[in-house]
Design a protein around this motif. Structure first.
Motif, PDB file in Angstrom:
ATOM      1  N   SER A 118      -0.993  12.612   9.087  1.00  0.00           N
ATOM      2  CA  SER A 118      -0.524  11.380   8.466  1.00  0.00           C
ATOM      3  C   SER A 118       0.769  11.633   7.710  1.00  0.00           C
ATOM      4  CB  SER A 118      -1.562  10.844   7.478  1.00  0.00           C
ATOM      5  OG  SER A 118      -2.701  10.383   8.162  1.00  0.00           O
ATOM      6  N   HIS A 129      -1.656   4.657   8.952  1.00  0.00           N
ATOM      7  CA  HIS A 129      -2.189   5.826   8.255  1.00  0.00           C
ATOM      8  C   HIS A 129      -2.754   5.591   6.876  1.00  0.00           C
ATOM      9  CE1 HIS A 129       0.556   7.523  11.319  1.00  0.00           C
ATOM     10  NE2 HIS A 129      -0.415   8.394  11.451  1.00  0.00           N
ATOM     11  N   LEU A 130      -2.658   4.382   6.380  1.00  0.00           N
ATOM     12  CA  LEU A 130      -3.210   4.149   5.053  1.00  0.00           C
ATOM     13  C   LEU A 130      -4.476   3.317   5.136  1.00  0.00           C
ATOM     14  CD1 LEU A 130      -1.596   5.753   3.298  1.00  0.00           C
ATOM     15  CD2 LEU A 130      -0.372   3.763   2.452  1.00  0.00           C
ATOM     16  N   ALA A 186       2.244   2.731   7.175  1.00  0.00           N
ATOM     17  CA  ALA A 186       1.132   2.416   6.277  1.00  0.00           C
ATOM     18  C   ALA A 186       0.001   1.738   7.039  1.00  0.00           C
ATOM     19  CB  ALA A 186       1.615   1.526   5.134  1.00  0.00           C
ATOM     20  N   LEU A 220      -2.425  12.639   2.832  1.00  0.00           N
ATOM     21  CA  LEU A 220      -1.096  12.943   3.355  1.00  0.00           C
ATOM     22  C   LEU A 220      -0.793  14.431   3.339  1.00  0.00           C
ATOM     23  CD1 LEU A 220       1.115  10.077   1.981  1.00  0.00           C
ATOM     24  CD2 LEU A 220      -0.456  10.169   3.882  1.00  0.00           C
ATOM     25  N   ALA A 256      -5.103  10.850  -0.713  1.00  0.00           N
ATOM     26  CA  ALA A 256      -4.685   9.823   0.236  1.00  0.00           C
ATOM     27  C   ALA A 256      -4.605  10.376   1.654  1.00  0.00           C
ATOM     28  CB  ALA A 256      -3.335   9.250  -0.188  1.00  0.00           C
ATOM     29  N   ARG A 293       0.830  -1.202   0.000  1.00  0.00           N
ATOM     30  CA  ARG A 293       0.000   0.000   0.000  1.00  0.00           C
ATOM     31  C   ARG A 293       0.863   1.250   0.000  1.00  0.00           C
ATOM     32  NH1 ARG A 293      -3.046  -0.477   5.148  1.00  0.00           N
ATOM     33  NH2 ARG A 293      -2.336  -2.636   5.214  1.00  0.00           N
ATOM     34  N   ALA A 294       1.886   1.243   0.846  1.00  0.00           N
ATOM     35  CA  ALA A 294       2.756   2.407   0.944  1.00  0.00           C
ATOM     36  C   ALA A 294       3.404   2.718  -0.402  1.00  0.00           C
ATOM     37  CB  ALA A 294       3.822   2.180   2.003  1.00  0.00           C
TER      38      ALA A 294
END
Lengths: 117, 117
Positions: free
Chosen positions: A91, B109-110, B106, A71, A69, A20-21
């Motif tokens: 985040s 925060h994701l 992640a 961020l 997202a 995901r990252a």
DNA sequence: ATACTCGCTTCGGAAATCAAAGCGACAGCT
DNA sequence: AGCTGTCGCTTTGATTTCCGAAGCGAGTAT
């Protein structure tokens, strides 16, 4: 087309979080963009100058992606003149230590490109 | 125009090291590839299975790039049968903690992608 | 002999990225 | 009033990167 089991395989995957990252960070300029904003809020043109080599169109895309997202945040300061500034959200700020670590790693382990300054 | 020469800006620019790092990590699959190898050496086919979605051609490219950058090493074990395995070098291993940190970030925060498994 | 697996490479086509130009809104001159 | 420049983008068309599929040589298994 046969229904590839692509979907199924997705599950048992190595590190889902890392995946995901890197859906974000694995795109060109994302990391540097976040790194730049780590130094404080900045406007579009400011970022395009700070990050050497990125094109306006891609910068625009990245800002949109990272904003979506969660961020970074786009803030419009009512003027006059009206100005736009981008800044890290919580985040986003939480990622900075990791970027710093990567930066330190690069200093130690990546070929030093003849300090010209 | 103000005396701000591009050259000057080049110097004080954000973080040169981070730029170097993301010349590698900013490419698709690089991060995940290193993450996979963090779990131990693996062969080509093994990696192509572990990293869902990467194509053979790109995997080949990435392995070459990262090998050239000194992050991973290609080892040929004389057989029979001859086998090839890739593993992290010391430089490569030094990056793992940062990747772990990104992974943890992640997770926090994701967007959690509905655990389907 | 046939059929696999492994470690790649090659071949189109699709997608990401590029540089450059343009646009509307404003500010700073003169 | 014009002219010039900045800002925050978007659009356009060319180039680069990436992808999926196929193929190849060598070895292994049946």
């Amino acid at each position: 087309m046969a229904p590839t089991r692509h979907d199924l395989e997705n599950c048992a995957r190595g590190d889902a979080a890392l995946t995901r990252a890197f859906t974000l960070l694995g795109k060109r300029w994302s990391g540097l963009l976040l790194g730049s904003l780590g130094a404080g809020p900045a406007g579009f043109r400011e970022l395009s100058r700070a990050i050497d080599g990125v094109s306006d169109s891609v910068l625009s895309d990245r800002l949109a992606e990272l904003t979506k997202a969660g961020l970074i945040a786009r803030r419009v300061e009512e003027g006059p003149p009206v100005t736009v500034s981008y800044e890290l959200t919580e985040s986003g700020r939480a990622l900075i230590p990791a970027l710093d670590q990567i930066s330190r790693w690069a200093e130690e382990h990546l070929p030093a490109p003849d300090e010209l300054c």
